[in-house]
Design a protein around this motif. Structure first.
Motif, short mmCIF file in Angstrom:
data_model
loop_
_atom_site.label_atom_id
_atom_site.label_comp_id
_atom_site.label_asym_id
_atom_site.label_seq_id
_atom_site.Cartn_x
_atom_site.Cartn_y
_atom_site.Cartn_z
N SER A 20 0.83 -1.21 0.00
CA SER A 20 0.00 0.00 0.00
C SER A 20 0.86 1.26 0.00
CB SER A 20 -0.93 0.02 1.22
OG SER A 20 -1.82 -1.06 1.19
N ILE A 21 1.92 1.24 0.82
CA ILE A 21 2.77 2.43 0.93
C ILE A 21 3.51 2.70 -0.36
CG2 ILE A 21 4.81 3.38 2.08
CD1 ILE A 21 3.92 1.90 4.61
N LEU A 22 4.10 1.65 -0.96
CA LEU A 22 4.94 1.84 -2.14
C LEU A 22 4.14 2.03 -3.43
CD1 LEU A 22 7.79 -0.71 -1.35
CD2 LEU A 22 7.75 1.76 -0.97
N GLU A 23 2.83 1.79 -3.34
CA GLU A 23 1.97 2.06 -4.49
C GLU A 23 1.27 3.40 -4.38
OE1 GLU A 23 -0.67 -1.26 -4.81
OE2 GLU A 23 0.93 -2.69 -5.29
N ALA A 24 1.60 4.16 -3.32
CA ALA A 24 0.92 5.44 -3.07
C ALA A 24 1.56 6.61 -3.79
CB ALA A 24 0.89 5.73 -1.56
N GLN A 25 2.63 6.37 -4.54
CA GLN A 25 3.29 7.44 -5.28
C GLN A 25 2.73 7.45 -6.71
OE1 GLN A 25 5.33 4.98 -3.54
NE2 GLN A 25 4.86 6.34 -1.83
N LYS A 26 1.93 8.45 -7.02
CA LYS A 26 1.22 8.53 -8.30
C LYS A 26 1.56 9.85 -9.00
CE LYS A 26 -1.24 4.82 -7.06
NZ LYS A 26 -1.06 3.49 -7.69
N PRO A 27 2.71 9.94 -9.63
CA PRO A 27 3.06 11.18 -10.34
C PRO A 27 2.01 11.54 -11.39
CG PRO A 27 4.97 9.73 -10.15
CD PRO A 27 3.78 8.93 -9.72
N LEU A 28 1.72 12.82 -11.49
CA LEU A 28 0.73 13.31 -12.45
C LEU A 28 1.38 13.90 -13.70
CD1 LEU A 28 -1.75 15.07 -9.98
CD2 LEU A 28 -1.87 12.75 -10.91
N SER A 29 2.66 14.20 -13.59
CA SER A 29 3.37 14.81 -14.72
C SER A 29 4.33 13.79 -15.32
CB SER A 29 4.16 16.03 -14.24
OG SER A 29 5.33 15.62 -13.55
N PRO A 30 4.86 14.07 -16.52
CA PRO A 30 5.87 13.18 -17.09
C PRO A 30 7.27 13.46 -16.55
CG PRO A 30 5.35 14.93 -18.65
CD PRO A 30 4.41 15.11 -17.48
N ALA A 31 7.41 14.44 -15.64
CA ALA A 31 8.72 14.86 -15.15
C ALA A 31 9.32 13.82 -14.21
CB ALA A 31 8.60 16.20 -14.44
N HIS A 32 10.60 13.54 -14.41
CA HIS A 32 11.33 12.58 -13.58
C HIS A 32 11.33 13.00 -12.11
CE1 HIS A 32 14.67 9.98 -12.27
NE2 HIS A 32 15.15 11.06 -11.68
N ASP A 33 11.43 14.29 -11.83
CA ASP A 33 11.65 14.78 -10.47
C ASP A 33 10.39 14.83 -9.61
OD1 ASP A 33 14.59 15.70 -10.72
OD2 ASP A 33 13.60 16.60 -12.46
N GLU A 34 9.25 14.53 -10.18
CA GLU A 34 8.04 14.56 -9.37
C GLU A 34 8.06 13.46 -8.31
OE1 GLU A 34 3.14 14.66 -9.66
OE2 GLU A 34 4.33 14.38 -11.49
N MET A 35 8.72 12.36 -8.58
CA MET A 35 8.81 11.29 -7.58
C MET A 35 9.50 11.80 -6.32
SD MET A 35 8.04 8.19 -6.78
CE MET A 35 7.67 7.32 -8.30
N LEU A 36 10.57 12.58 -6.47
CA LEU A 36 11.23 13.18 -5.32
C LEU A 36 10.25 14.05 -4.54
CD1 LEU A 36 13.47 14.42 -3.52
CD2 LEU A 36 14.04 15.92 -5.44
N PHE A 37 9.50 14.87 -5.22
CA PHE A 37 8.57 15.79 -4.58
C PHE A 37 7.51 15.03 -3.78
CE2 PHE A 37 5.10 18.90 -4.38
CZ PHE A 37 5.79 20.06 -4.04
N ILE A 38 7.00 13.95 -4.35
CA ILE A 38 5.96 13.16 -3.68
C ILE A 38 6.53 12.43 -2.46
CG2 ILE A 38 4.44 11.16 -3.91
CD1 ILE A 38 4.03 11.97 -6.84
N VAL A 39 7.65 11.75 -2.65
CA VAL A 39 8.25 10.97 -1.54
C VAL A 39 8.66 11.89 -0.40
CG1 VAL A 39 10.20 9.52 -0.88
CG2 VAL A 39 8.96 9.05 -3.00
N GLN A 40 9.23 13.05 -0.73
CA GLN A 40 9.61 14.02 0.30
C GLN A 40 8.43 14.36 1.20
OE1 GLN A 40 12.19 16.05 1.32
NE2 GLN A 40 10.98 17.51 2.48
N HIS A 41 7.30 14.67 0.60
CA HIS A 41 6.15 15.11 1.38
C HIS A 41 5.44 13.94 2.07
CE1 HIS A 41 6.93 18.72 -0.99
NE2 HIS A 41 6.35 19.36 0.00
N GLN A 42 5.42 12.79 1.43
CA GLN A 42 4.79 11.64 2.08
C GLN A 42 5.59 11.18 3.30
OE1 GLN A 42 4.27 8.65 -0.98
NE2 GLN A 42 2.26 9.45 -1.55
N THR A 43 6.90 11.14 3.18
CA THR A 43 7.70 10.73 4.34
C THR A 43 7.61 11.78 5.46
OG1 THR A 43 9.68 11.66 3.28
CG2 THR A 43 9.32 9.30 3.05
N SER A 44 7.52 13.04 5.10
CA SER A 44 7.35 14.08 6.12
C SER A 44 6.05 13.88 6.87
CB SER A 44 7.39 15.47 5.47
OG SER A 44 8.67 15.75 4.95
#
Length: 293
Positions: free
Chosen positions: A45-69
């Motif tokens: 459940s946790i590792l499937e919760a990252q759902k980037p909306l853009s084609p940008a590579h760096d969105e994964m960083l943005f999502i993981v940063q805020h989810q872990t926070s």
């Protein structure tokens, strides 16, 4: 007498022993019947919760940063809520353990900005249109933390009005005595002169510093042997706010580095709004008393 070179007893036993070890290892590696590491942590459940909306590579960083926070903030709220209860119940040793942990969690959140700061302005600009109006100031957990630490603001209830369950949690933190409120009530119970205006008040109002409260803390700090646990409480509060200030500062500098002075996605002034937050003092008399010592 048997010659050692022709003794086959150990040789015949070895394969059997080896086979047993292999069978045991295979059994230990089979988690089809028992709960596994991934099951316990619900990693699917946790590792499937990252759902980037853009084609940008760096969105994964943005999502993981805020989810872990948010995960760290969940633990912080768990510890902070219990610590407030401990202080209210005069259980200071338990409170100290939890408050020390909260300060360490804040250190983790401070260092997390170092990772997000690797995102450059063009990289953020590539994902910004996909964020719509979502913003960190809409975090209900962060707002509960702010309220629990005494920074009350009724306007900050509104971002959660669309979700009754979340609003209920934030509202409860807004209406409850803060950590500092309970600390002052404890001082009063110990016979230290704290004005009633600060021990029985409208908890929804932002805290206002008072000279008489500084004098109460000064009594503690001038007699640490007599009030050792209250003295330690004061220093735990100092550690906590110190860590919180560092988190706010790193937040401002990271945002300025990544987006400059653009308005925030949630409609705030961005850096200008965050800089105002740097001036908020949670436990004012704990800091001002030092000048008098």
């Amino acid at each position: 007498m048997t010659c050692p070179h022709h003794d086959t007893s150990n040789a015949s036993a070895s394969p059997s022993a080896t086979e047993n070890i292999v069978r045991e290892e295979k059994a230990q590696l089979d988690f089809s019947q028992d709960m596994s590491y991934g099951d316990y942590l619900q990693l699917d459940s946790i590792l499937e919760a990252q759902k980037p909306l853009s084609p940008a590579h760096d969105e994964m960083l943005f999502i993981v940063q805020h989810q872990t926070s948010e995960l760290w903030m969940k633990l912080m709220l768990h510890e902070l809520t219990a610590a407030v209860g401990n202080v209210a119940a005069d259980e200071l040793p338990s409170a100290f353990k939890k408050l020390a942990r909260v300060s360490k969690i804040m250190e983790q959140l401070v260092h997390a900005w170092d990772v997000l700061a690797t995102m450059t302005p063009p990289e953020y600009s590539a994902i910004r249109p996909y964020l719509s109006n979502s913003s960190g100031f809409q975090s209900f957990q962060y707002r509960c933390i702010e309220f629990s630490l005494g920074n009350k603001n009724a306007a900050m209830l509104k971002p959660h009005a669309h979700n009754p369950a979340r609003l209920g949690m934030v509202q409860a933190a807004y209406e409850a005595p803060s950590l500092y409120d309970e600390a002052l009530r404890l001082l009063a119970r110990r016979g230290i002169a704290v004005p009633a205006s600060h021990t029985e008040r409208d908890w929804t109002q932002a805290y206002q510093a008072k000279e008489a409260v500084e004098q109460a803390w000064l009594e503690v700090y001038r007699n640490p042997e007599k009030y050792w646990d209250l003295y330690q409480l004061g220093e735990e509060l100092t550690d906590l706010e110190d860590a919180f200030r560092l988190w706010r500062f790193r937040h401002v500098t990271t945002v300025e580095r990544v987006i400059g002075f653009k308005r925030g996605t949630g409609g705030t002034g961005g850096v200008s709004y965050l800089r105002k937050m740097l001036d908020v003092v949670l436990f004012p008399e704990i800091w001002t008393l030092r000048t008098q010592l």
